[in-house]
Scaffold this active site. Sequence first.
Site, PDB file in Angstrom:
ATOM      1  N   ALA A  70     -88.540  27.465 -64.286  1.00  9.28           N
ATOM      2  CA  ALA A  70     -87.218  27.590 -64.899  1.00  9.28           C
ATOM      3  C   ALA A  70     -86.264  26.743 -64.057  1.00  9.28           C
ATOM      4  CB  ALA A  70     -86.780  29.046 -64.888  1.00  9.28           C
ATOM      5  N   GLY A 116     -92.066  29.358 -64.197  1.00  7.15           N
ATOM      6  CA  GLY A 116     -92.031  29.282 -65.656  1.00  7.15           C
ATOM      7  C   GLY A 116     -92.984  28.241 -66.236  1.00  7.15           C
ATOM      8  N   GLU A 119     -96.278  29.924 -66.265  1.00  8.00           N
ATOM      9  CA  GLU A 119     -96.196  30.939 -67.318  1.00  8.00           C
ATOM     10  C   GLU A 119     -96.313  30.305 -68.707  1.00  8.00           C
ATOM     11  OE1 GLU A 119     -92.531  32.372 -65.426  1.00  8.00           O
ATOM     12  OE2 GLU A 119     -93.455  34.361 -65.371  1.00  8.00           O
ATOM     13  N   GLU A 139     -91.676  32.182 -57.332  1.00  8.09           N
ATOM     14  CA  GLU A 139     -90.437  32.946 -57.489  1.00  8.09           C
ATOM     15  C   GLU A 139     -90.112  33.801 -56.278  1.00  8.09           C
ATOM     16  OE1 GLU A 139     -92.740  32.540 -59.851  1.00  8.09           O
ATOM     17  OE2 GLU A 139     -91.799  32.326 -61.822  1.00  8.09           O
TER      18      GLU A 139
HETATM   19  N1  CAA Z   1     -85.267  23.724 -61.217  1.00  8.45           N
HETATM   20  C1  CAA Z   1     -84.328  22.772 -61.037  1.00  8.45           C
HETATM   21  N2  CAA Z   1     -84.584  21.603 -60.425  1.00  8.45           N
HETATM   22  C2  CAA Z   1     -85.826  21.376 -59.985  1.00  8.45           C
HETATM   23  C3  CAA Z   1     -86.836  22.323 -60.114  1.00  8.45           C
HETATM   24  C4  CAA Z   1     -86.513  23.544 -60.775  1.00  8.45           C
HETATM   25  N3  CAA Z   1     -87.442  24.500 -60.983  1.00  8.45           N
HETATM   26  N4  CAA Z   1     -87.970  21.827 -59.570  1.00  8.45           N
HETATM   27  C5  CAA Z   1     -87.649  20.604 -59.098  1.00  8.45           C
HETATM   28  N5  CAA Z   1     -86.365  20.330 -59.349  1.00  8.45           N
HETATM   29  C6  CAA Z   1     -85.628  19.102 -58.991  1.00  8.45           C
HETATM   30  C7  CAA Z   1     -85.330  19.027 -57.509  1.00  8.45           C
HETATM   31  O1  CAA Z   1     -84.182  19.777 -57.205  1.00  8.45           O
HETATM   32  C8  CAA Z   1     -85.141  17.552 -57.322  1.00  8.45           C
HETATM   33  O2  CAA Z   1     -83.869  17.200 -57.755  1.00  8.45           O
HETATM   34  P1  CAA Z   1     -83.012  16.075 -56.943  1.00  8.45           P
HETATM   35  O3  CAA Z   1     -83.796  14.801 -57.141  1.00  8.45           O
HETATM   36  O4  CAA Z   1     -81.705  16.069 -57.634  1.00  8.45           O
HETATM   37  O5  CAA Z   1     -82.970  16.520 -55.523  1.00  8.45           O
HETATM   38  C9  CAA Z   1     -86.140  16.946 -58.287  1.00  8.45           C
HETATM   39  O6  CAA Z   1     -86.452  17.977 -59.236  1.00  8.45           O
HETATM   40  C10 CAA Z   1     -87.431  16.522 -57.626  1.00  8.45           C
HETATM   41  O7  CAA Z   1     -87.957  17.625 -56.911  1.00  8.45           O
HETATM   42  P2  CAA Z   1     -88.265  17.587 -55.315  1.00  8.45           P
HETATM   43  O8  CAA Z   1     -87.460  16.558 -54.662  1.00  8.45           O
HETATM   44  O9  CAA Z   1     -88.163  18.981 -54.816  1.00  8.45           O
HETATM   45  O10 CAA Z   1     -89.789  17.096 -55.359  1.00  8.45           O
HETATM   46  P3  CAA Z   1     -90.912  17.400 -54.252  1.00  8.45           P
HETATM   47  O11 CAA Z   1     -92.054  16.519 -54.589  1.00  8.45           O
HETATM   48  O12 CAA Z   1     -90.328  17.326 -52.890  1.00  8.45           O
HETATM   49  O13 CAA Z   1     -91.345  18.929 -54.512  1.00  8.45           O
HETATM   50  C11 CAA Z   1     -91.886  20.849 -55.867  1.00  8.45           C
HETATM   51  C12 CAA Z   1     -91.930  19.310 -55.719  1.00  8.45           C
HETATM   52  C13 CAA Z   1     -92.788  21.486 -54.817  1.00  8.45           C
HETATM   53  C14 CAA Z   1     -92.399  21.186 -57.244  1.00  8.45           C
HETATM   54  C15 CAA Z   1     -90.441  21.337 -55.662  1.00  8.45           C
HETATM   55  O14 CAA Z   1     -89.590  20.598 -56.529  1.00  8.45           O
HETATM   56  C16 CAA Z   1     -90.229  22.787 -55.967  1.00  8.45           C
HETATM   57  O15 CAA Z   1     -90.576  23.635 -55.161  1.00  8.45           O
HETATM   58  N6  CAA Z   1     -89.625  23.096 -57.133  1.00  8.45           N
HETATM   59  C17 CAA Z   1     -89.242  24.434 -57.503  1.00  8.45           C
HETATM   60  C18 CAA Z   1     -90.445  25.249 -57.931  1.00  8.45           C
HETATM   61  C19 CAA Z   1     -90.030  26.684 -58.236  1.00  8.45           C
HETATM   62  O16 CAA Z   1     -89.532  27.403 -57.391  1.00  8.45           O
HETATM   63  N7  CAA Z   1     -90.247  27.096 -59.498  1.00  8.45           N
HETATM   64  C20 CAA Z   1     -89.929  28.427 -59.936  1.00  8.45           C
HETATM   65  C21 CAA Z   1     -88.587  28.437 -60.602  1.00  8.45           C
HETATM   66  S1  CAA Z   1     -88.014  30.070 -60.936  1.00  8.45           S
HETATM   67  C22 CAA Z   1     -88.808  30.521 -62.345  1.00  8.45           C
HETATM   68  O17 CAA Z   1     -89.574  29.794 -62.932  1.00  8.45           O
HETATM   69  C23 CAA Z   1     -88.457  31.895 -62.836  1.00  8.45           C
HETATM   70  C24 CAA Z   1     -89.274  32.387 -63.981  1.00  8.45           C
HETATM   71  O18 CAA Z   1     -90.357  32.880 -63.824  1.00  8.45           O
HETATM   72  C25 CAA Z   1     -88.719  32.347 -65.310  1.00  8.45           C
END
Ligand code: CAA
Length: 265
Positions: A70, A116, A119, A139
């Site tokens: 998400a 998400g 999921e 999460e």
């Molecule tokens: N939401 C918003 N932005 C996101 C994102 C997310 N879930 N995942 C990545 N991005 C964005 C980053 O903020 C980044 O943006 P900027 O270029 O503006 O800085 C861009 O995408 C590229 O990501 P990274 O620079 O972080 O890339 P990386 O290769 O260093 O890392 C990653 C990759 C490990 C996937 C890392 O991006 C990450 O940990 N992402 C979040 C994963 C996460 O926590 N997902 C769960 C979300 S909560 C959820 O899903 C709730 C639910 O169950 C409904």
Amino acid sequence: EGIGLDFTQITLEMEDGWALLTINRPKVLNALNQETLQELERALDEVERRKEIRALVITGAGEKAFVAGADITELRRIETAGEAERQATLGQTLFTRLEELPIPVVMAVNGYALGGGFELALSGDILLASDQAQFGLPEINLGVLPGYGGTQRLARLAGKNTAKYFALTGDRMDAETAYHLGIVQRVVPAANLKEEAKSLAAKLARKAPIAIRYIKQVINQGSETDLKTGLRLEASSFGVVFDSQDRVEGMDAFLEKRKPSFRGE
Ligand code: CAA
């Protein structure tokens, strides 16, 4: 052929008897914001409306991610428990609709499938993964829990403690591990993923649509019930499918030593 051209967060393309849906926000690793969820909903309307679509493939744009979860920028703005609960319900309802679609849904997991995104993948019928794919429920690292069905679908698919392990630690698993846990049906080299998804979808699109629909339904419903109820469901569906023209065609084609041509009737 592109259909639903007014989409901005996804693309939906018509292929030969099947459709390809791509989550298209590569700059944020295809994170699911409200607009994307709404477009997904509309895409499913379109897919259901077009009877010529007999299978659906879902993938993520770019090399790196299927869907990284998400959209955390949006989640951060949620202020009340009620709002959060509504958000979870909205995502859950969409993914359940996807799971219950009358056609097979192939998830072509091309990279990160987190939160998400995992999921979403779990609501598909067949998971193909690139050898570069990574799955996880991070999460916990945001101080929350999975909200789009992850705690329930992963536990049912891979077992209670496997789900607990991944939801509690937030650790990621690679495609091979997901394969061994029964989450993924096939792992292919990244360069071949599109081709594999394509030929699988084309194969599914040639099968008898009514039988396909009932197979999906009976397995989905049966896995949520006791064996005897499930078996009754199987028998009654076996009856229903025997009323179709396609079963006459399928059996005639076998006996006449030719390929069947199914019409969904
Ligand atoms: N939401 C918003 N932005 C996101 C994102 C997310 N879930 N995942 C990545 N991005 C964005 C980053 O903020 C980044 O943006 P900027 O270029 O503006 O800085 C861009 O995408 C590229 O990501 P990274 O620079 O972080 O890339 P990386 O290769 O260093 O890392 C990653 C990759 C490990 C996937 C890392 O991006 C990450 O940990 N992402 C979040 C994963 C996460 O926590 N997902 C769960 C979300 S909560 C959820 O899903 C709730 C639910 O169950 C409904």
